[in-house]
Design a protein around this motif. Sequence first.
Motif, PDB file in Angstrom:
ATOM      1  N   VAL A  31       1.670  46.350  36.443  1.00 40.86           N
ATOM      2  CA  VAL A  31       0.854  47.607  37.256  1.00 40.86           C
ATOM      3  C   VAL A  31       1.362  47.587  38.459  1.00 40.86           C
ATOM      4  CG1 VAL A  31      -1.236  48.738  37.704  1.00 40.86           C
ATOM      5  CG2 VAL A  31      -1.083  47.439  35.558  1.00 40.86           C
ATOM      6  N   ALA A  32       1.127  46.743  39.380  1.00 42.95           N
ATOM      7  CA  ALA A  32       1.776  46.669  40.803  1.00 42.95           C
ATOM      8  C   ALA A  32       3.171  47.200  40.935  1.00 42.95           C
ATOM      9  CB  ALA A  32       1.219  45.591  41.350  1.00 42.95           C
ATOM     10  N   GLY A  33       4.068  46.653  40.129  1.00 39.68           N
ATOM     11  CA  GLY A  33       5.337  46.727  40.097  1.00 39.68           C
ATOM     12  C   GLY A  33       6.162  45.862  40.973  1.00 39.68           C
ATOM     13  N   THR A  34       5.405  44.700  41.226  1.00 42.18           N
ATOM     14  CA  THR A  34       5.841  43.597  42.149  1.00 42.18           C
ATOM     15  C   THR A  34       5.403  42.373  41.505  1.00 42.18           C
ATOM     16  OG1 THR A  34       6.002  42.766  44.306  1.00 42.18           O
ATOM     17  CG2 THR A  34       3.918  43.847  43.697  1.00 42.18           C
ATOM     18  N   THR A  35       6.180  41.203  41.724  1.00 44.55           N
ATOM     19  CA  THR A  35       5.917  39.864  41.368  1.00 44.55           C
ATOM     20  C   THR A  35       5.290  39.384  42.402  1.00 44.55           C
ATOM     21  OG1 THR A  35       7.922  39.074  42.109  1.00 44.55           O
ATOM     22  CG2 THR A  35       7.672  39.494  39.674  1.00 44.55           C
ATOM     23  N   LYS A  36       5.289  39.799  43.908  1.00 42.49           N
ATOM     24  CA  LYS A  36       4.905  39.157  44.949  1.00 42.49           C
ATOM     25  C   LYS A  36       4.465  40.076  45.963  1.00 42.49           C
ATOM     26  CE  LYS A  36       4.665  35.467  48.067  1.00 42.49           C
ATOM     27  NZ  LYS A  36       3.487  35.911  48.542  1.00 42.49           N
ATOM     28  N   PRO A  37       3.141  40.348  46.095  1.00 38.94           N
ATOM     29  CA  PRO A  37       2.751  41.620  46.921  1.00 38.94           C
ATOM     30  C   PRO A  37       3.227  41.220  48.375  1.00 38.94           C
ATOM     31  CG  PRO A  37       0.958  40.210  46.233  1.00 38.94           C
ATOM     32  CD  PRO A  37       1.889  39.812  45.541  1.00 38.94           C
ATOM     33  N   SER A  38       3.015  42.071  49.255  1.00 42.29           N
ATOM     34  CA  SER A  38       3.038  42.278  50.403  1.00 42.29           C
ATOM     35  C   SER A  38       1.994  41.302  51.030  1.00 42.29           C
ATOM     36  CB  SER A  38       3.309  43.386  51.342  1.00 42.29           C
ATOM     37  OG  SER A  38       2.122  44.366  51.255  1.00 42.29           O
ATOM     38  N   SER A  39       1.930  40.831  52.352  1.00 44.37           N
ATOM     39  CA  SER A  39       0.741  40.333  52.970  1.00 44.37           C
ATOM     40  C   SER A  39      -0.306  41.266  53.236  1.00 44.37           C
ATOM     41  CB  SER A  39       1.087  39.754  54.281  1.00 44.37           C
ATOM     42  OG  SER A  39       1.638  40.552  55.050  1.00 44.37           O
ATOM     43  N   ARG A  40      -0.142  42.537  53.285  1.00 43.28           N
ATOM     44  CA  ARG A  40      -1.252  43.640  53.438  1.00 43.28           C
ATOM     45  C   ARG A  40      -1.848  43.838  52.110  1.00 43.28           C
ATOM     46  NH1 ARG A  40       0.908  48.571  56.884  1.00 43.28           N
ATOM     47  NH2 ARG A  40      -1.670  48.611  57.149  1.00 43.28           N
ATOM     48  N   ASN A  41      -1.117  43.755  51.077  1.00 43.63           N
ATOM     49  CA  ASN A  41      -1.710  44.017  49.930  1.00 43.63           C
ATOM     50  C   ASN A  41      -2.186  42.730  49.016  1.00 43.63           C
ATOM     51  OD1 ASN A  41      -1.108  46.715  49.965  1.00 43.63           O
ATOM     52  ND2 ASN A  41       0.909  46.509  49.330  1.00 43.63           N
ATOM     53  N   GLN A  42      -1.931  41.395  49.543  1.00 43.84           N
ATOM     54  CA  GLN A  42      -2.478  40.171  49.076  1.00 43.84           C
ATOM     55  C   GLN A  42      -3.844  40.234  48.418  1.00 43.84           C
ATOM     56  OE1 GLN A  42       0.200  37.499  48.136  1.00 43.84           O
ATOM     57  NE2 GLN A  42      -1.860  37.228  46.770  1.00 43.84           N
ATOM     58  N   GLU A  43      -4.736  40.552  49.359  1.00 38.89           N
ATOM     59  CA  GLU A  43      -6.089  40.524  49.213  1.00 38.89           C
ATOM     60  C   GLU A  43      -6.675  41.412  47.844  1.00 38.89           C
ATOM     61  OE1 GLU A  43     -10.328  41.498  51.259  1.00 38.89           O
ATOM     62  OE2 GLU A  43      -8.639  40.649  52.281  1.00 38.89           O
ATOM     63  N   ALA A  44      -6.145  42.788  47.865  1.00 38.76           N
ATOM     64  CA  ALA A  44      -6.386  43.575  46.752  1.00 38.76           C
ATOM     65  C   ALA A  44      -5.736  43.134  45.609  1.00 38.76           C
ATOM     66  CB  ALA A  44      -5.634  44.699  47.123  1.00 38.76           C
ATOM     67  N   PHE A  45      -4.498  42.496  45.524  1.00 33.17           N
ATOM     68  CA  PHE A  45      -3.849  41.961  44.455  1.00 33.17           C
ATOM     69  C   PHE A  45      -4.665  40.859  43.772  1.00 33.17           C
ATOM     70  CE2 PHE A  45      -0.500  39.425  42.302  1.00 33.17           C
ATOM     71  CZ  PHE A  45       0.178  40.534  41.923  1.00 33.17           C
ATOM     72  N   ASP A  46      -4.960  40.020  44.721  1.00 33.72           N
ATOM     73  CA  ASP A  46      -5.796  38.776  44.143  1.00 33.72           C
ATOM     74  C   ASP A  46      -7.145  39.221  43.423  1.00 33.72           C
ATOM     75  OD1 ASP A  46      -3.865  37.049  44.858  1.00 33.72           O
ATOM     76  OD2 ASP A  46      -4.870  36.512  46.851  1.00 33.72           O
TER      77      ASP A  46
END
Length: 89
Positions: A31-46
């Motif tokens: 859904v996010a279109g990425t296998t590794k989110p940026s550090s700014r998006n890591q918290e939302a991703f987790d």
Amino acid sequence: MCRNIRPLNNFEPPATRDETHAAALQYVRKVAGTTKPSSRNQEAFDRAVAAVAHATEHLLDELVNVGPKKDRVVEAAKARARAEKRYAS
């Protein structure tokens, strides 16, 4: 990415927390279109992975199965046989 999401319902033994987390991780990655989110998006991703895993566990707990439980070893053997047939030269 989504090919890695495996059916988790109606198996003996039941799906583990690690399996539901792995499926949630694959879903959120897709859904996010990425296998590794940026550090700014890591918290939302987790948070999204945790929420999807939680919802998946509840879904699996509430589903009613009428058929016999599937055996993981047998299903894995069937998948290998299908792959051999598909990729045979």
